[in-house]
Scaffold this motif. Structure first.
Motif, short mmCIF file in Angstrom:
data_model
loop_
_atom_site.label_atom_id
_atom_site.label_comp_id
_atom_site.label_asym_id
_atom_site.label_seq_id
_atom_site.Cartn_x
_atom_site.Cartn_y
_atom_site.Cartn_z
N THR A 122 60.59 43.08 70.69
CA THR A 122 60.81 41.80 71.35
C THR A 122 59.50 41.18 71.81
OG1 THR A 122 62.97 42.58 72.10
CG2 THR A 122 62.08 40.65 73.21
N VAL A 123 58.61 41.99 72.38
CA VAL A 123 57.32 41.47 72.86
C VAL A 123 56.47 40.97 71.70
CG1 VAL A 123 55.14 42.17 73.94
CG2 VAL A 123 57.31 42.82 74.98
N THR A 124 56.43 41.69 70.60
CA THR A 124 55.63 41.22 69.45
C THR A 124 56.19 39.93 68.87
OG1 THR A 124 56.93 42.71 68.03
CG2 THR A 124 54.82 43.52 68.86
N TRP A 125 57.50 39.80 68.79
CA TRP A 125 58.09 38.56 68.28
C TRP A 125 57.79 37.39 69.21
CZ3 TRP A 125 63.47 41.23 67.43
CH2 TRP A 125 63.38 42.05 66.29
N LEU A 126 57.90 37.62 70.51
CA LEU A 126 57.59 36.55 71.46
C LEU A 126 56.11 36.19 71.45
CD1 LEU A 126 59.75 37.69 74.52
CD2 LEU A 126 60.10 35.64 73.12
N PHE A 127 55.25 37.20 71.32
CA PHE A 127 53.81 36.94 71.32
C PHE A 127 53.41 36.08 70.12
CE2 PHE A 127 49.56 38.31 69.86
CZ PHE A 127 48.81 37.87 70.93
N PHE A 128 53.80 36.48 68.94
CA PHE A 128 53.44 35.70 67.75
C PHE A 128 54.20 34.37 67.71
CE2 PHE A 128 52.01 39.88 66.26
CZ PHE A 128 50.75 39.55 65.78
N LEU A 157 59.45 23.20 62.10
CA LEU A 157 59.16 23.87 63.37
C LEU A 157 59.05 22.78 64.42
CD1 LEU A 157 56.78 26.88 63.81
CD2 LEU A 157 56.86 25.11 65.56
N ASN A 158 60.06 22.65 65.25
CA ASN A 158 60.12 21.55 66.20
C ASN A 158 60.18 22.00 67.66
OD1 ASN A 158 62.63 22.66 66.22
ND2 ASN A 158 63.68 20.91 65.29
N GLY A 159 59.86 23.25 67.96
CA GLY A 159 59.88 23.72 69.34
C GLY A 159 59.62 25.22 69.41
N PHE A 160 59.67 25.72 70.66
CA PHE A 160 59.36 27.14 70.85
C PHE A 160 60.44 28.03 70.23
CE2 PHE A 160 59.74 31.05 73.38
CZ PHE A 160 58.50 31.61 73.14
N VAL A 161 61.69 27.59 70.29
CA VAL A 161 62.78 28.41 69.75
C VAL A 161 62.63 28.56 68.24
CG1 VAL A 161 65.26 28.61 69.46
CG2 VAL A 161 64.33 27.74 71.61
N SER A 162 62.32 27.46 67.58
CA SER A 162 62.13 27.55 66.12
C SER A 162 60.89 28.37 65.78
CB SER A 162 62.01 26.15 65.53
OG SER A 162 60.93 25.44 66.13
N ALA A 163 59.84 28.30 66.63
CA ALA A 163 58.65 29.13 66.40
C ALA A 163 58.98 30.61 66.59
CB ALA A 163 57.54 28.71 67.36
N PHE A 164 59.83 30.94 67.59
CA PHE A 164 60.25 32.33 67.80
C PHE A 164 61.06 32.84 66.61
CE2 PHE A 164 63.55 35.22 69.55
CZ PHE A 164 62.72 36.28 69.89
N LEU A 165 61.96 32.01 66.06
CA LEU A 165 62.74 32.42 64.90
C LEU A 165 61.85 32.61 63.68
CD1 LEU A 165 65.86 30.10 65.33
CD2 LEU A 165 65.69 32.54 65.83
N PHE A 166 60.83 31.75 63.52
CA PHE A 166 59.90 31.90 62.40
C PHE A 166 59.09 33.18 62.53
CE2 PHE A 166 55.74 31.07 60.41
CZ PHE A 166 56.17 30.90 59.10
N SER A 167 58.75 33.57 63.79
CA SER A 167 58.02 34.83 64.00
C SER A 167 58.87 36.02 63.59
CB SER A 167 57.60 34.94 65.47
OG SER A 167 57.01 36.18 65.74
N ILE A 168 60.16 35.98 63.93
CA ILE A 168 61.06 37.08 63.54
C ILE A 168 61.18 37.16 62.02
CG2 ILE A 168 63.42 37.93 63.68
CD1 ILE A 168 63.63 36.67 66.43
#
Length: 444
Positions: A122-128, A157-168
C-alpha cells in the motif's frame, strides 16, 4: 482531678510508647545487620556487596546460599511442547534485528506478518501514485484535461485517485489500457523504469518471506511425540534411563537423530555458581544408536555408568534433585527436505523409578500395527532402589551381575550354608562309621 497528675500520666504513656518504638527499631536493625553479615564473606573483614544476579540465577541458588530454604516448584527450561521458557530482556542493541530483516519478518507472528505485507504494498502504491500526480501537476496536465491538442504525460490522468490507480496498474503489470504513458514525457519514462525495478524487488522480498514462513517445518514437529514420562529400570543387567519417541505420520523423518541434555545448576570448587548448566547425556553416540530409523515408536536408552550424571543418584535421592532432562529429535522432512526439530523435557517428578514402557507394536495379518493408545503407558517392574554406583560396588564385592537382586544374593548365601551343613553331616557319618569299624576290630 489534679492537672499535674494527668500530665504525669500522659508523660509516662508517651515515654512508654517511645521506648517500645525504639525497641522495635533496634530489633529490626539487628535483624538487618545479621542478614547482611550472613551475606558477607566470613574471611574478609570488609563488607562486600553481592553482585545483582538474574532472576533465574537467584531462584536456582544452592540451598546453603539461597535465603529461601522452602521447597519450591521447579521452573522448566523447556516446556513439554518444546518451546523454550526463556525471555530476552533489556536488549539495547535492537538495530541488530534490522540487519537481518528477512529473518526478523519470518519470525514474526502471522498477524504482524500479514499487516506488514499489506502495508508495504500500500505504501509503495501511494508513494509512486503521489509522484505520478506531481509530474502531471507540474507539467500542467491538470489544466488541459479537456484540451485535445495537449499531450499529457499519462492519458486520462485527471487527479490523485487516477494517479494511484495508474501506480497500481504499473507495479502489478495489470495494464487495463485506459491510462497510458506517452513518449513526450521523459521524466515519466524514468519513473516507470524505477517503479518496475523496485516493484520486482518488493515482490521478490515479500513473496519470498511469505513462502518461507508457510513452508516452515515447525508444524511437522507437532506429529513427533515423546512419552509423558521417562523411566529408570534394569536392561541387560544395567540400570538405564529410558524414554519413548514416535512419529504419527506415514511420511518419515530422514536422517533422524536424538540427543539429550541434563539441565542442572552447579557450583564449582572455586565457588562460582553456574545456573542451568548443560551436561550431555549419552544416548548411543559412540555406538550409533542415536541415529534412528523412526518408522515405529522407539525406546531411547541411556546407560547409567561412571560417565553418566545419574551415577550416584538413587531412588530415594531422585525426588530431591532439581534437574531437567531436555531431549531433542532432529531430522529432515521427507516431503520438503527441510530440517525439523522437536523438543521435550522431563523434570524429576516425571521420571519413574522401577517402571518400563508397555509394548505398542503387534504383528497382524501381513503387517505391523502400532497402538498409540498405549504409547504413554508404563508398568512397574522389579528394580533395585540403589544407585548405579552402589550396585556396581555390591557386584564387585560379590562378583555377581548387576541384574541380581539383594534377595537372590541372600538366597544364594542360604543355599551355600545348607550345602556346607550337608557336607558336615556326611563327614560326621563317615567318621562314626570308621569308629564303629575300629571297635569291632578291637573286639575280635
Amino acid at each position: 482531678m489534679n492537672p499535674l497528675y494527668q500530665n504525669g500520666q500522659v508523660g509516662k504513656k508517651k515515654h512508654k510508647e517511645e521506648t517500645m518504638t525504639m525497641a522495635k527499631l533496634t530489633e529490626s536493625m539487628t535483624n538487618v545487620l545479621e542478614g547482611d553479615s550472613m551475606d558477607q564473606d566470613v574471611e574478609s573483614p570488609v563488607a562486600i556487596h553481592q553482585p545483582k544476579l538474574p532472576k533465574q540465577a537467584r531462584d536456582d541458588l544452592p540451598r546453603h546460599i539461597s535465603r529461601d530454604r522452602t521447597k519450591r516448584k521447579i521452573q522448566r527450561y523447556v516446556r513439554k511442547d518444546g518451546k523454550c521458557n526463556v525471555h530476552h530482556g533489556n536488549v539495547r542493541e535492537t538495530y541488530r534485528y534490522l540487519t537481518d530483516i528477512f529473518t526478523t519478518l519470518v519470525d514474526l507472528k502471522w498477524r504482524f506478518n500479514l499487516l506488514i505485507f499489506v502495508m508495504v504494498y500500500t505504501v509503495t502504491w501511494l508513494f509512486f501514485g503521489m509522484i505520478w500526480w506531481l509530474i502531471a501537476y507540474i507539467r500542467g496536465d491538470m489544466d488541459h484535461i479537456e484540451d485535445p491538442s495537449w499531450t499529457p504525460c499519462v492519458t486520462n490522468l485527471n487527479g490523485f485517485v487516477s494517479a494511484f490507480l495508474f501506480s497500481i496498474e504499473t507495479e502489478t503489470t495489470i495494464g487495463y489500457g485506459y491510462r497510458v504513458i506517452t513518449d513526450k514525457c521523459p521524466e515519466g519514462i524514468i519513473l516507470l523504469l524505477i517503479q518496475s525495478v523496485l516493484g520486482s524487488i518488493v515482490n521478490a522480498f515479500m513473496v519470498g518471506c511469505m513462502f518461507v514462513k508457510i513452508s516452515q517445518p515447525k508444524k511437522r514437529a507437532e506429529t513427533l511425540v515423546f512419552s509423558t514420562h521417562a523411566v529408570i529400570s534394569m536392561r541387560d543387567g544395567k540400570l538405564c534411563l529410558m524414554f519413548r519417541v514416535g512419529d504419527l505420520r506415514n511420511s518419515h523423518i530422514v536422517e533422524a537423530s536424538i540427543r539429550a541434555k541434563l539441565i542442572k545448576s552447579k557450583q564449582t570448587s572455586e565457588g562460582e555458581f553456574i545456573p542451568l548448566n548443560q551436561t550431555d547425556i549419552n544416548v548411543g553416540y559412540y555406538t550409533g544408536d542415536d541415529r534412528l530409523f523412526l518408522v515405529s515408536p522407539l525406546i531411547i536408552s541411556h546407560e547409567i555408568n561412571q560417565q553418566s550424571p545419574f551415577w550416584e543418584i538413587s531412588k530415594a535421592q531422585l525426588p530431591k534433585e532439581e534437574l531437567e532432562i531436555v531431549v531433542i529429535l532432529e531430522g529432515m522432512v521427507e516431503a520438503t527436505g527441510m530440517t525439523c526439530q522437536a523438543r521435550s523435557s522431563y523434570v524429576t517428578s516425571e521420571i519413574l523409578w522401577g517402571y518400563r514402557f508397555t509394548p505398542v507394536l503387534t504383528l497382524e495379518d501381513g503387517f505391523y500395527e502400532v497402538d498409540y493408545n498405549s504409547f504413554h503407558e508404563t508398568y512397574e517392574t522389579s528394580t533395585p532402589s540403589l544407585s548405579a554406583k552402589e550396585l556396581a560396588e555390591l557386584a564387585s564385592r560379590a562378583e555377581l551381575p548387576l541384574s541380581w537382586s539383594v534377595s537372590s544374593k541372600l538366597n544364594q548365601h542360604a543355599e551355600l550354608e545348607t550345602e556346607e551343613e550337608e557336607k558336615n553331616l556326611e563327614e560326621q557319618t563317615e567318621r562314626n562309621g570308621d569308629v564303629a569299624k575300629l571297635e569291632n576290630e578291637s573286639k575280635v
